[in-house]
Design an enzyme around this catalytic site. Structure first.
Site, PDB file in Angstrom:
ATOM      1  N   CYS A   2       0.513  -0.896  -0.005  1.00  0.00           N
ATOM      2  CA  CYS A   2      -0.139  -0.141  -0.149  1.00  0.00           C
ATOM      3  C   CYS A   2       0.789   1.488  -0.580  1.00  0.00           C
ATOM      4  O   CYS A   2       1.976   0.968   0.938  1.00  0.00           O
ATOM      5  CB  CYS A   2      -0.536   0.380   1.254  1.00  0.00           C
ATOM      6  SG  CYS A   2      -1.802  -1.593   1.619  1.00  0.00           S
ATOM      7  N   ARG A  27       2.603   0.011  -5.708  1.00  0.00           N
ATOM      8  CA  ARG A  27       2.704  -0.395  -4.275  1.00  0.00           C
ATOM      9  C   ARG A  27       1.691  -1.376  -4.645  1.00  0.00           C
ATOM     10  O   ARG A  27       1.287  -2.004  -3.302  1.00  0.00           O
ATOM     11  CB  ARG A  27       3.046   0.663  -2.990  1.00  0.00           C
ATOM     12  CG  ARG A  27       4.350   1.170  -3.582  1.00  0.00           C
ATOM     13  CD  ARG A  27       4.341   2.167  -2.468  1.00  0.00           C
ATOM     14  NE  ARG A  27       4.633   1.580  -0.982  1.00  0.00           N
ATOM     15  CZ  ARG A  27       5.144   1.341  -0.489  1.00  0.00           C
ATOM     16  NH1 ARG A  27       6.881   2.421  -1.284  1.00  0.00           N
ATOM     17  NH2 ARG A  27       5.447   1.449   0.490  1.00  0.00           N
ATOM     18  N   TRP A  74      -3.326  -2.913  -1.488  1.00  0.00           N
ATOM     19  CA  TRP A  74      -2.926  -3.987  -1.821  1.00  0.00           C
ATOM     20  C   TRP A  74      -3.408  -4.809  -0.963  1.00  0.00           C
ATOM     21  O   TRP A  74      -2.267  -4.981   1.023  1.00  0.00           O
ATOM     22  CB  TRP A  74      -1.260  -4.395  -1.970  1.00  0.00           C
ATOM     23  CG  TRP A  74      -0.829  -5.950  -2.481  1.00  0.00           C
ATOM     24  CD1 TRP A  74      -1.173  -6.608  -3.464  1.00  0.00           C
ATOM     25  CD2 TRP A  74      -0.588  -6.755  -1.540  1.00  0.00           C
ATOM     26  NE1 TRP A  74      -1.114  -7.334  -3.640  1.00  0.00           N
ATOM     27  CE2 TRP A  74      -0.381  -8.199  -2.766  1.00  0.00           C
ATOM     28  CE3 TRP A  74      -0.618  -7.064   0.191  1.00  0.00           C
ATOM     29  CZ2 TRP A  74      -0.030  -9.148  -1.759  1.00  0.00           C
ATOM     30  CZ3 TRP A  74      -0.165  -7.910   0.037  1.00  0.00           C
ATOM     31  CH2 TRP A  74      -0.085  -9.380  -0.824  1.00  0.00           C
ATOM     32  N   ASN A  98      -0.366   1.097   5.717  1.00  0.00           N
ATOM     33  CA  ASN A  98       1.219   0.436   5.480  1.00  0.00           C
ATOM     34  C   ASN A  98       0.994  -0.745   5.769  1.00  0.00           C
ATOM     35  O   ASN A  98       1.274   0.250   6.844  1.00  0.00           O
ATOM     36  CB  ASN A  98       1.465   1.120   4.275  1.00  0.00           C
ATOM     37  CG  ASN A  98       2.826   0.504   3.893  1.00  0.00           C
ATOM     38  OD1 ASN A  98       3.270   0.411   3.890  1.00  0.00           O
ATOM     39  ND2 ASN A  98       2.314  -1.297   3.303  1.00  0.00           N
ATOM     40  N   GLY A  99       0.324  -1.753   6.068  1.00  0.00           N
ATOM     41  CA  GLY A  99       1.265  -2.595   7.077  1.00  0.00           C
ATOM     42  C   GLY A  99       0.164  -3.957   8.179  1.00  0.00           C
ATOM     43  O   GLY A  99      -1.210  -4.077   6.961  1.00  0.00           O
ATOM     44  N   GLU A 479      14.221 -18.079 -12.020  1.00  0.00           N
ATOM     45  CA  GLU A 479      13.684 -16.727 -12.778  1.00  0.00           C
ATOM     46  C   GLU A 479      12.899 -16.421 -13.917  1.00  0.00           C
ATOM     47  O   GLU A 479      11.461 -16.364 -13.755  1.00  0.00           O
ATOM     48  CB  GLU A 479      14.915 -15.518 -12.803  1.00  0.00           C
ATOM     49  CG  GLU A 479      14.573 -14.671 -12.910  1.00  0.00           C
ATOM     50  CD  GLU A 479      13.945 -13.211 -12.343  1.00  0.00           C
ATOM     51  OE1 GLU A 479      13.173 -14.143 -11.429  1.00  0.00           O
ATOM     52  OE2 GLU A 479      13.240 -12.784 -13.168  1.00  0.00           O
ATOM     53  N   LYS A 483       8.866 -15.525 -13.611  1.00  0.00           N
ATOM     54  CA  LYS A 483       8.519 -14.134 -14.496  1.00  0.00           C
ATOM     55  C   LYS A 483       7.474 -14.647 -15.545  1.00  0.00           C
ATOM     56  O   LYS A 483       6.108 -14.547 -15.556  1.00  0.00           O
ATOM     57  CB  LYS A 483       9.502 -14.439 -15.773  1.00  0.00           C
ATOM     58  CG  LYS A 483      10.748 -13.104 -15.167  1.00  0.00           C
ATOM     59  CD  LYS A 483      10.234 -11.412 -14.789  1.00  0.00           C
ATOM     60  CE  LYS A 483      10.377 -11.669 -14.127  1.00  0.00           C
ATOM     61  NZ  LYS A 483      11.657 -11.938 -12.489  1.00  0.00           N
ATOM     62  N   GLU A 486       4.318 -14.924 -12.808  1.00  0.00           N
ATOM     63  CA  GLU A 486       3.927 -13.575 -12.869  1.00  0.00           C
ATOM     64  C   GLU A 486       3.068 -12.536 -13.536  1.00  0.00           C
ATOM     65  O   GLU A 486       1.875 -12.288 -12.877  1.00  0.00           O
ATOM     66  CB  GLU A 486       5.470 -12.214 -12.483  1.00  0.00           C
ATOM     67  CG  GLU A 486       5.588 -12.859 -10.912  1.00  0.00           C
ATOM     68  CD  GLU A 486       6.654 -11.598 -10.668  1.00  0.00           C
ATOM     69  OE1 GLU A 486       7.569 -12.261 -11.856  1.00  0.00           O
ATOM     70  OE2 GLU A 486       6.931 -11.189  -9.885  1.00  0.00           O
ATOM     71  N   HIS A 502      14.571 -37.448 -10.697  1.00  0.00           N
ATOM     72  CA  HIS A 502      13.309 -37.932  -9.498  1.00  0.00           C
ATOM     73  C   HIS A 502      12.531 -37.166  -9.536  1.00  0.00           C
ATOM     74  O   HIS A 502      11.577 -37.468  -8.629  1.00  0.00           O
ATOM     75  CB  HIS A 502      14.399 -37.283  -8.636  1.00  0.00           C
ATOM     76  CG  HIS A 502      16.046 -37.424  -8.572  1.00  0.00           C
ATOM     77  ND1 HIS A 502      16.330 -38.794  -8.519  1.00  0.00           N
ATOM     78  CD2 HIS A 502      17.159 -36.922  -9.061  1.00  0.00           C
ATOM     79  CE1 HIS A 502      17.730 -39.104  -8.642  1.00  0.00           C
ATOM     80  NE2 HIS A 502      18.166 -37.682  -9.901  1.00  0.00           N
ATOM     81  N   LYS A 602       4.016  -4.206  -6.422  1.00  0.00           N
ATOM     82  CA  LYS A 602       5.855  -4.257  -5.912  1.00  0.00           C
ATOM     83  C   LYS A 602       6.085  -3.745  -4.776  1.00  0.00           C
ATOM     84  O   LYS A 602       5.359  -2.967  -3.725  1.00  0.00           O
ATOM     85  CB  LYS A 602       6.339  -3.255  -6.986  1.00  0.00           C
ATOM     86  CG  LYS A 602       7.885  -3.053  -7.546  1.00  0.00           C
ATOM     87  CD  LYS A 602       7.988  -2.295  -8.677  1.00  0.00           C
ATOM     88  CE  LYS A 602       9.808  -2.868  -9.273  1.00  0.00           C
ATOM     89  NZ  LYS A 602       9.684  -4.465 -10.421  1.00  0.00           N
TER      90      LYS A 602
HETATM   91  N1  HGA Z   1      -3.175  -3.868   6.111  1.00  0.00           N
HETATM   92  C1  HGA Z   1      -4.289  -2.991   5.567  1.00  0.00           C
HETATM   93  C2  HGA Z   1      -3.221  -2.485   4.604  1.00  0.00           C
HETATM   94  C3  HGA Z   1      -2.550  -3.447   3.732  1.00  0.00           C
HETATM   95  C4  HGA Z   1      -1.006  -3.176   3.504  1.00  0.00           C
HETATM   96  O1  HGA Z   1      -0.295  -2.369   3.152  1.00  0.00           O
HETATM   97  N2  HGA Z   1      -0.572  -3.740   1.514  1.00  0.00           N
HETATM   98  O2  HGA Z   1       0.742  -3.629   1.797  1.00  0.00           O
HETATM   99  C5  HGA Z   1      -5.350  -3.593   4.404  1.00  0.00           C
HETATM  100  O3  HGA Z   1      -5.384  -4.930   4.184  1.00  0.00           O
HETATM  101  O4  HGA Z   1      -6.079  -2.706   3.985  1.00  0.00           O
END
Ligand code: HGA
Length: 607
Positions: A2, A27, A74, A98-99, A479, A483, A486, A502, A602
């Protein structure tokens, strides 16, 4: 992950907040939102999906106000819906986060038991209620935040607004990054200096546990013990111009094609071609007492670390451990005194890697970091900073940061070897010569773009794809598979070529393309034997090798991709190019969102 931004401004802030979010969209892009204070109101606009949806909402229903916060999400807790989009708000308080608030469940239950009504499934909303509850009870907002911070566990960067205090913006950080930007009679908060670049270059990086009270007359920073502190204001040097795609269809393609230039740029700081020596930017760092190396990273950076393990062992004859950060931190690793712990991260903010770094620091390791953002948390906490000069990487799938990491790690391996007395001047000269050849060889690899594009429609219908390599080409197989997963959403696996028999060889049939990475050289014949085992079972092989390798083993392959003949040291840098291009073109054929693939972001700033 986020991205957050806050402005205590002189005039309307909402457009500038959205502009800041654009720079943070890498982000996270599940949803976005803005909140301002105006006319005694906390006024929000939020929208599910990409930032453009929010921008459209704001166009139809503009948001006045000279103070505001904004967020691009995110999701970690709760689906990416509008209700779960930040800012989260009560009558009195709005905030972005964020977190992860790890103890959100008991807090939420306790708050609900006290009659608070929740409107989202996020962990974040508890913080809004904790602060709001106190403010509603008459506690001063600064005190309400200070005490609430003591109640939450986990990782956070927060920016908080108050309905009744239109001149107050409070920020706090623990685990997730947050910077303060100083403007002309304005102050800003942001996840990184990039978000604030059009507003100011004057940046103070908050330390772990810091919180900041921003008013019209002053900015006061407090440390984790609530003591007033000064954090140095630095000039960020980050450009305010939005980075564009130029003539390329996607950032990822542009970044793939930038590689020869940025690898050359990076090598400039690590090679002294005239003296035929490698030299790190920090010339005084003493490697002679380093007895072992522990490499820790995540994702693509982890694969760069895997390649480096071969180099450190081969050149410096050093014992090397390597692990992904999310495992390393929780498995009681034995770290002997005298060890160098090496962390690799594009952003320098990857939460798992940062937690592992702090663990290694507490265990007495010397800390080295390879990062693309020299002002990042990892860079600031390192004993030895080894920057890559890839420039901002916007495509979520890492490309140029990866090859720049490889360039730095090769130079580091040579430095270690020299410090250990295991590198003769002749051998060092050879290493410098080969590394200096890498950019041109990568250019030659890029010239095969149209052949790879032509191959993509043959791979795109596959449900599974295997990548095989041996030695340093094994991480390249990993890698390549990463890629493809992703950005094209095709299931892919990378395998050590000799490991196929194996187990995974059972997967082989004519619907599973097998991409074999096999430059001619000491391991070529062994890899080709494994490739032939695949072919004998009807497997369809794409061989990536040089002219010599293709002449020897190309027959019977579904396709071959010819690379220039290079020294094994630089083969990983060169062979990164075709695996990146293959993933890119397959994704384009499949019509996926190449630069912002689903579910990814990212800079992974949550554990
Ligand atoms: N936990 C919060 C913020 C998510 C976050 O920082 N993502 O990188 C949420 O889920 O909204």
């Amino acid at each position: 992950m986020c991205g957050i931004i806050g402005i205590l401004g002189r005039d309307a802030v909402s457009d500038r907040l959205v502009e800041g979010l654009r720079r943070l969209e890498y982000r996270g892009y599940d949803s976005a939102g803005v909140c301002t204070v105006h006319d005694g109101l906390l006024d929000r606009r939020r929208a599910e999906g990409k930032l453009d949806n929010l921008a459209k909402k704001l166009l139809a229903d503009p948001l006045p106000g000279a103070i505001g916060i904004a967020h691009t999400r995110w999701a970690t807790h709760g689906a990416p819906t509008e209700d779960n989009a930040h800012p989260h708000a009560t009558e009195q308080v709005a905030l972005v986060h964020n977190g992860i608030i790890e103890n959100f469940k008991p807090l939420r239950e306790a708050l609900q038991a006290r009659g608070r009504v929740f409107t989202s499934q996020t962990d974040t909303e508890v913080v809004a209620h904790l602060v709001s509850e106190k403010v509603e009870a008459g506690v001063d907002p600064v005190e309400a935040v200070r005490t609430s911070l003591k109640e939450i566990h986990g990782a956070f960067a927060l920016a908080i607004l108050f309905r009744e205090h239109p001149d107050l913006l409070i920020g706090a950080r623990l685990g997730s990054p947050l910077v303060v930007g100083y403007g002309e009679n304005e102050t800003y908060l942001g996840s990184d200096a990039l978000a604030l670049a059009p507003l100011t270059q004057k940046i103070a990086y908050l330390d772990e546990g810091d919180w900041v009270v921003i008013t019209r007359d002053k900015v006061q920073i407090f440390d984790k013990d609530d003591q007033p502190v000064e954090r140095p204001v630095t000039l960020s040097g980050v450009t305010g111009a939005l980075i564009d795609k130029g003539n390329y269809r996607h950032f990822m393609l542009k970044e793939i094609f930038e590689q020869p230039v940025v690898v050359a740029q990076t090598l400039q700081s690590y090679l002294r071609p005239l003296e035929e020596q490698v030299a790190l930017p920090d010339r005084d760092f003493d490697f002679s007492k380093i007895s072992r190396v522990t490499i820790v990273a995540c994702g693509t950076s982890f694969y760069a670390g895997m390649v480096a393990k071969y180099w450190f062992e081969q050149f410096a004859r050093m014992p090397v451990d390597i692990d992904v950060a999310s495992e390393f931190r929780y498995r009681a690793p034995v770290l002997d005194p005298g060890g160098l712990a090496l962390f690799i991260s594009q952003s320098g903010e990857t939460a798992d890697t940062l937690a592992a770094l702090r663990h290694a620091r507490a265990e007495g390791q010397t800390i080295a970091v390879v990062v693309n953002v020299p002002t990042s948390s990892m860079a600031r906490e390192a004993d030895l900073l080894l920057p890559t000069y890839a420039g901002p990487e916007i495509g979520v799938a890492s490309t140029k940061a990866f090859t720049c990491q490889l360039a730095v790690l090769a130079a580091l391996a040579a430095n270690l070897a020299r410090a250990k007395g295991r590198l003769s001047p002749d051998a060092e000269r050879e290493i410098v010569k080969h590394l200096a050849e890498a950019p041109a060889a990568m250019n030659a690899a890029l010239s095969h773009d149209s052949e790879i594009e032509a191959l993509a429609p043959l791979i795109a219908p596959a449900r599974d794809v295997l990548y095989l390599g041996r030695g340093p080409d094994y991480p390249m197989a990993l890698e390549g598979a990463l890629k493809l997963k992703e950005i094209s959403y095709i299931h892919a696996e990378g395998y050590a070529a000799g490991e196929m028999k194996h187990g995974p060889i059972a997967l082989i049939d004519d619907n599973v393309p097998v991409i074999v990475i096999a430059p001619s050289g000491p391991l070529f014949e062994k890899t080709v034997s494994n490739m032939q085992e695949v072919q004998a079972r009807g497997g369809k092989v794409v061989l990536i090798s040089d002219a010599e390798g293709i002449a020897l083993a190309g027959e019977g392959c579904m396709a071959t991709i010819e690379m220039p003949k290079v020294h094994p040291l630089i083969a990983p840098l060169v062979y990164a190019v075709p695996v990146q291009l293959l993933a890119y073109h397959v994704a384009v054929v499949k019509g996926t969102d190449v630069d912002q693939p689903r579910n990814l972001a990212k800079s992974v700033t949550v554990e």
